[in-house]
Design an enzyme around this catalytic site. Sequence first.
Site, mmCIF file in Angstrom:
data_model
loop_
_atom_site.group_PDB
_atom_site.id
_atom_site.type_symbol
_atom_site.label_atom_id
_atom_site.label_comp_id
_atom_site.label_asym_id
_atom_site.label_seq_id
_atom_site.Cartn_x
_atom_site.Cartn_y
_atom_site.Cartn_z
ATOM 1 N N GLU A 176 60.159 14.780 75.910
ATOM 2 C CA GLU A 176 60.973 13.711 75.348
ATOM 3 C C GLU A 176 60.091 12.516 74.997
ATOM 4 O O GLU A 176 59.195 12.150 75.746
ATOM 5 C CB GLU A 176 62.011 13.297 76.395
ATOM 6 C CG GLU A 176 62.818 12.073 76.061
ATOM 7 C CD GLU A 176 63.647 11.597 77.244
ATOM 8 O OE1 GLU A 176 64.551 10.775 77.016
ATOM 9 O OE2 GLU A 176 63.397 12.042 78.384
ATOM 10 N N LYS A 183 69.888 13.296 71.038
ATOM 11 C CA LYS A 183 70.539 13.277 72.348
ATOM 12 C C LYS A 183 71.967 12.758 72.216
ATOM 13 O O LYS A 183 72.218 11.726 71.596
ATOM 14 C CB LYS A 183 69.749 12.391 73.318
ATOM 15 C CG LYS A 183 70.260 12.447 74.749
ATOM 16 C CD LYS A 183 69.379 11.653 75.696
ATOM 17 C CE LYS A 183 69.847 11.780 77.132
ATOM 18 N NZ LYS A 183 69.025 10.993 78.078
ATOM 19 N N CYS A 204 66.487 15.374 78.383
ATOM 20 C CA CYS A 204 66.558 14.800 79.730
ATOM 21 C C CYS A 204 67.769 15.327 80.490
ATOM 22 O O CYS A 204 67.940 16.527 80.631
ATOM 23 C CB CYS A 204 66.509 13.284 79.671
ATOM 24 S SG CYS A 204 66.041 12.531 81.250
#
Length: 538
Positions: free
Chosen positions: A268, A353, A402
């Site tokens: 990320e 995300k 994440c």
Amino acid sequence: MRRPVHGAAAFRWLAGAPAVLLAGVAQTLSFSPFEWWWLQLVSLGVLAHATAHATPRRAGWLGWLFAVGWLVSGFWWLYISMHDFGGMNPALAAAAVVVLAALLGAYYAAAMALWARLRTGRPGRDLLLWASCWVLAELARGLVFTGFPWIASGYAHAAGPLAAWAPWIGVYGLCTLAAAVAGAGALWLGEAPLRVRAQVSAIVALVVLAAHLLPDQFTQSTGTLRVSLLQPNVAQDIKFDPQRLEAQLHGLVRQLSEARGSLVVTPESVLPVSRAQLSEGYWDALRSTLQPAPTSASAPAVGASTRAALIGIFVGDDASGYVNSVVALSPLATPGSAALPGATSAGEYRYGKRHLLPFGEIIPPGFRWFVDLMNIPLADQARGHTTDAFAFGGQRLRPLVCYEDLFGEDIVSSVVGAQAATVFVNVSNLAWFGRLLVQDQHLQFSQMRAIEFQRPFVRSTNTGATAVVDHRGQVTARLPPGTEGILETTVEGRIGQTPYARWLAACGLWPLVGLALAVVVAAAGAGSRARPRSAPRP
């Protein structure tokens, strides 16, 4: 003469507040890296024992104490992000962790108070009520206000005998089952007749063992793919430092050049700037590293004429917002690729995300002052939209950024249907939180998702845990944390649907919520006809 608190005199101390608080702390040891799954049952059993004869008020207090001990010890590492990297005053940072645990603990306080209010004194019915109240608290923590289900009790059973139920009932089903097992164990510390205790415990044991007799193979192989997982190991205190950016840009080019897999995955935000801030020349330099590696005696070919990389980067601008993204990169543009799922108008696959972290990635109304104290870059981000997988090398790879892999209910749509993903790809930067606990805990969440959906996970992280998890939840390869490296591996994709994936995709978590509420309603209806046989604890 006053009756004993409950149970044998030798176990009275287990009903006290210090024992319950200690049991909550001990429950943290049931998760990775310790993985003492049995301790989760023991710890929760202490809470069941302590609240079995308590008044609703006292049961709520004990439930709150248990939760605070568990949650503070389980995610104290939030202090590191707020103080070490956010610059927050240490006392304020510590207080913030405690306040968060205290607020989340309110769910468990309410659940224990409800359990104490409605229990009937009949062990079998009360055991169902206890497990239902517990899972309702777990569901509330995981779903309300975007949810924060970190170290939900079911995750402790990614290993152990209860894990066989994961493809059928998922992590929240395991929360329920674990509570039932813990409650049955607590009966042996109480005053119920021996015959009743034995019968209830035997039924619970048979339910646990039944999963080992049920089918356990729900997916089939879709072949293999050679993957390189990068771990740059860039310290968080320099990651967003403009003076250190050049070194990070060169480091990524170097690692991409050294990678041997057909697919290269970066962590990320491996590029801690937006796409617009990079020169086209640099993007072309990254692309050039993906040319097929030459065949030689010392460097065998990667076995594919086409290579690709998934690059972690921010996409967007000040006007539309910045999206924490994964962008696919290949040596040459593919004609017609814009028509592929997830591709932009420029023919580029991009995943943004979707499930954002409050305070770190989105700012709740009224809390900008708090976020400003932490001085976190890009603390107010925009959400991504696509859920499509990236088709490459005969596999369909579904990126997760994440902690998105904590929310199985959000990603289940990716494992059903004609375009179902065959591999999950998690990219993370856990350097925000140090090394202790957080890396191993997050890896355990990926293991649970792998078992629930019978899909492999590949994980590329900045400082750890960069790893490969097979479709049965076993870690087959892992880089040491806190080191720079490239994990070269082969992953086997899987296709098919577990029972849990089927009902979760069709109904969400509502069947579990409905069953738990039905037990509570039934207990409330029976409350006027059946009262506890022992006096409440004063």
